[in-house]
Design an enzyme around this catalytic site. Structure first.
Site, short mmCIF file in Angstrom:
data_model
loop_
_atom_site.label_atom_id
_atom_site.label_comp_id
_atom_site.label_asym_id
_atom_site.label_seq_id
_atom_site.Cartn_x
_atom_site.Cartn_y
_atom_site.Cartn_z
CB SER A 148 46.37 33.46 -1.96
OG SER A 148 46.69 33.73 -0.61
CE1 TYR A 161 45.34 28.12 -1.23
CE2 TYR A 161 46.52 29.91 -0.13
CZ TYR A 161 45.42 29.44 -0.85
OH TYR A 161 44.41 30.32 -1.18
CE LYS A 165 45.03 29.62 -4.58
NZ LYS A 165 43.91 29.61 -5.55
#
Length: 257
Positions: A148, A161, A165
């Protein structure tokens, strides 16, 4: 080979995790349209079978194998069943991921941290390790990790998150460096804001969406189908010299002021 032949995935077997909807579904469809025999995988066998049937009815090659990627026994079963049914594995797309929290990093508890790391980092690591012997046997393969833009720059409320990533990017680079000798390539794709159920909390908020779209050079959020092209390139002989790379498909998010 001409470019059409280089992009041809006939005879290749691809596993795409989290592929019953969203970006994973679009990627699986794109690989199948380029000739690959695709394994549709998500936690729900019925959802996997439904997508596989839709692709098969369109003249494409696909089967459904359910897998909760957070569970070790199911990861192993996914790989074993794929090899049993299709003979081996050439392409692994680690797409499935979670983001159960939105808020400051100090407010998340340890259980949430562990869950995010288990699914977003540990699962792609172990799944890649599980497909390694088959790829070695077939003298090559392509691993594509879906990360991402949050891995590249911090965004408010997505700290854990983003951290997971970012770890996935370094895993990708190490896979590329260590497994190149086996003819195996590893690359990462970093989508920006894509219209999926996963990102609905962002794009369904009109104020947030307008702010994001005003800042983007493209002036709009992306669609799942717009992730297909890069993955098909990285999976095919057309991307034979591409490994250890981190590629954005973000509408210009990383250059937006």
């Amino acid at each position: 080979m001409n470019i059409k032949e280089q992009l041809d995935l006939n005879g290749k077997v691809a596993i795409v995790t989290g592929s019953s909807k969203g970006i994973g579904l679009a990627i699986a469809k794109g690989l199948a349209e380029n000739g690959a025999n695709v394994v549709i995988s998500s936690r729900d066998q019925e959802a996997c079978d439904k997508v596989a049937a839709e692709l098969t009815n369109s003249g494409l090659k696909a089967i459904g194998i359910a897998c909760h990627i957070g569970k070790e026994d199911q990861r192993k079963a996914l790989v074993d069943k794929t090899i049993s049914a299709l003979g081996g594995i050439d392409i692994l797309v680690n797409n499935a991921a979670i983001n159960p929290v939105f808020g400051p990093i100090e407010d998340a508890d340890e259980a949430v941290f562990n869950k995010i790391m288990d699914v977003n980092v540990k699962a792609p690591w172990t799944l890649s390790n599980l497909v390694l012997p088959s790829m070695q046997e077939r003298k090559g393969g392509s691993i594509i990790n879906i990360a991402s833009v949050e891995a590249l720059t911090p965004g408010m409320g997505l700290g854990l998150y983003s951290t997971s990533k970012a770890a996935l990017l370094m895993l990708t680079k190490n896979q590329a460096k260590e497994w190149g000798k086996y003819g195996i390539r590893a690359n990462a794709l970093c989508p920006g804001l894509i219209k999926t159920k996963f990102s609905q909390a962002l794009w369904s908020n009109e104020k947030i969406l307008q702010k994001v779209e005003r800042a983007l050079p493209t002036g709009r959020m992306g669609m799942p189908e717009e992730m297909e092209g890069m993955v098909c390139l990285l999976a095919s002989d057309a991307g034979a010299y591409m490994t250890g790379g981190v590629y954005t498909a973000d509408g210009g998010y990383m250059i937006a002021g």
